[in-house]
Design an enzyme around this catalytic site. Structure first.
Site, mmCIF file in Angstrom:
data_model
loop_
_atom_site.group_PDB
_atom_site.id
_atom_site.type_symbol
_atom_site.label_atom_id
_atom_site.label_comp_id
_atom_site.label_asym_id
_atom_site.label_seq_id
_atom_site.Cartn_x
_atom_site.Cartn_y
_atom_site.Cartn_z
ATOM 1 N N ARG A 47 -132.561 125.019 -99.532
ATOM 2 C CA ARG A 47 -132.876 125.424 -97.856
ATOM 3 C C ARG A 47 -131.439 126.680 -97.750
ATOM 4 N NH1 ARG A 47 -133.277 119.681 -99.367
ATOM 5 N NH2 ARG A 47 -134.598 118.208 -98.229
ATOM 6 N N LYS B 161 -129.680 117.286 -98.451
ATOM 7 C CA LYS B 161 -129.336 116.359 -96.956
ATOM 8 C C LYS B 161 -128.864 115.210 -96.836
ATOM 9 C CE LYS B 161 -132.984 118.271 -94.112
ATOM 10 N NZ LYS B 161 -133.175 118.641 -93.360
ATOM 11 N N HIS C 117 -136.358 129.801 -94.142
ATOM 12 C CA HIS C 117 -137.328 129.137 -95.075
ATOM 13 C C HIS C 117 -138.996 129.340 -95.709
ATOM 14 C CE1 HIS C 117 -137.506 124.513 -94.896
ATOM 15 N NE2 HIS C 117 -137.713 124.211 -95.099
ATOM 16 N N ARG D 149 -138.619 129.297 -98.937
ATOM 17 C CA ARG D 149 -139.156 127.546 -99.703
ATOM 18 C C ARG D 149 -140.050 127.408 -99.837
ATOM 19 N NH1 ARG D 149 -136.013 122.510 -100.868
ATOM 20 N NH2 ARG D 149 -136.538 120.262 -98.859
ATOM 21 N N HIS E 226 -137.369 116.585 -101.605
ATOM 22 C CA HIS E 226 -137.588 115.773 -100.705
ATOM 23 C C HIS E 226 -137.963 114.163 -100.924
ATOM 24 C CE1 HIS E 226 -140.578 118.914 -99.207
ATOM 25 N NE2 HIS E 226 -139.827 118.778 -98.824
ATOM 26 N N TYR F 244 -148.018 120.359 -98.316
ATOM 27 C CA TYR F 244 -148.548 121.645 -99.297
ATOM 28 C C TYR F 244 -150.047 121.265 -99.496
ATOM 29 C CZ TYR F 244 -143.664 122.530 -98.524
ATOM 30 O OH TYR F 244 -142.575 123.518 -98.444
#
Length: 300
Positions: free
Chosen positions: A150, A174, A246, A249, A272, A281
């Site tokens: 990210r 995150k 992004h 990514r 994730h 995806y």
């Protein structure tokens, strides 16, 4: 509008502005769709936040607007809501997608454009390496793509996070969750070149001694600066796609998937929390999946 809805709506608007490159008018239309949903919640005294709102509640809202607007307007509102909740899933704010059961109209989860490897090569090839910023920008783009970071992870990457001998970098994602991501020899080469020929000549400001990628004033780069760098490169090669950090990514994950990587491995590298996010995806390139079936299935 409650503070919770307002906070996530503002973040979503920034995403539409920076990563999707949408106009202010389009962003206002998307925001209006969310505001309609919030108004429905208030009218019906439903206390649910963007992170807790259920499929049932969203379905009730869709039923209500179906009796108020024509099919075209209904389709646009549903599309706007899908975009908002897709954003929440991609950003790991939600694990589930509350629009999953809403089939009409058939609006797919919109992902930013994915770059072909030739387009990534072209973007990197037009970087002006005669400038100090050029060496830095090449190292950054190589890192974005080869490690699937990210933009926030890229600009906060530390020198102490680089474990080149082991072939990994430590990434803080995150919620300050750490993960180790493999790094290729080419990317190691470009980062080392930047460190040894450019970064070590900068006057580094206090507090940024361990930050890897620095601006010319010796401070950490901003997200906006990385967006600008990529936008300028895209214009140089005449790229007819709206791209952002992004996009690299997404391309990282897509190319891994197309080349046979399993979803669990991709999930770990992307950081994730839920594999549901990574599974999106699988919807990226149905044509590619059809080709796989035709090539490898015994009863093709």
């Amino acid at each position: 509008m409650s503070a919770s809805w307002l906070s996530y709506l503002k973040e979503y608007q920034n995403y539409l502005r920076l990563e999707r490159g949408l106009s202010e008018n389009t962003i206002a239309n998307y925001s209006f769709d969310i505001e309609k949903l919030v108004a429905f919640l208030v009218t019906n005294s439903i206390q649910e936040s963007p992170l807790t709102i259920s499929e049932v509640t969203v379905q009730q809202f869709i039923y209500e607007i179906a009796s108020q607007v024509n099919a075209r307007s209904q389709a646009r509102i549903i599309s706007g809501l899908k975009s908002f909740f897709t954003f929440l899933v991609f950003e790991d704010y939600r694990k589930d997608f509350p629009m999953e059961l809403i089939e009409v109209p058939k609006v797919g989860r919109k992902l930013p454009d994915t770059l072909a490897t030739s387009e990534i090569d072209a973007l990197i090839a037009v970087i002006d390496l005669s400038t100090p910023e050029g060496e830095r920008n090449r190292a950054m783009l190589e890192t974005l793509y080869s490690c699937g970071l990210r933009v926030s992870e890229l600009i906060s990457l530390k020198i102490s996070d680089l474990f080149f001998e082991e072939g990994f970098i430590k990434v803080t994602g995150k919620g300050n969750k750490e993960r180790f991501v493999p790094i290729g020899s080419n990317t190691v080469k470009y980062i080392s070149l930047y460190q040894n020929t450019i970064r070590n000549h900068l006057k580094i400001q206090k507090g940024f001694e361990d930050t890897l990628f620095l601006n010319r004033r010796g401070k950490q780069l901003t997200r906006a600066m990385v967006f600008t760098i990529i936008k300028d490169l895209a214009e140089k090669i005449g790229l007819q796609k709206v791209i952002s950090p992004h996009t690299f990514r997404h391309s990282f994950a897509t190319h891994l998937l197309e080349n046979g990587a399993d979803l669990r491995s991709i999930q770990l590298m992307l950081g994730h929390e839920s594999i549901t996010t990574t599974e999106v995806y699988m919807h990226l390139d149905r044509k590619f999946l059809a080709e796989v079936l035709n090539s490898f299935h015994p009863r093709k």
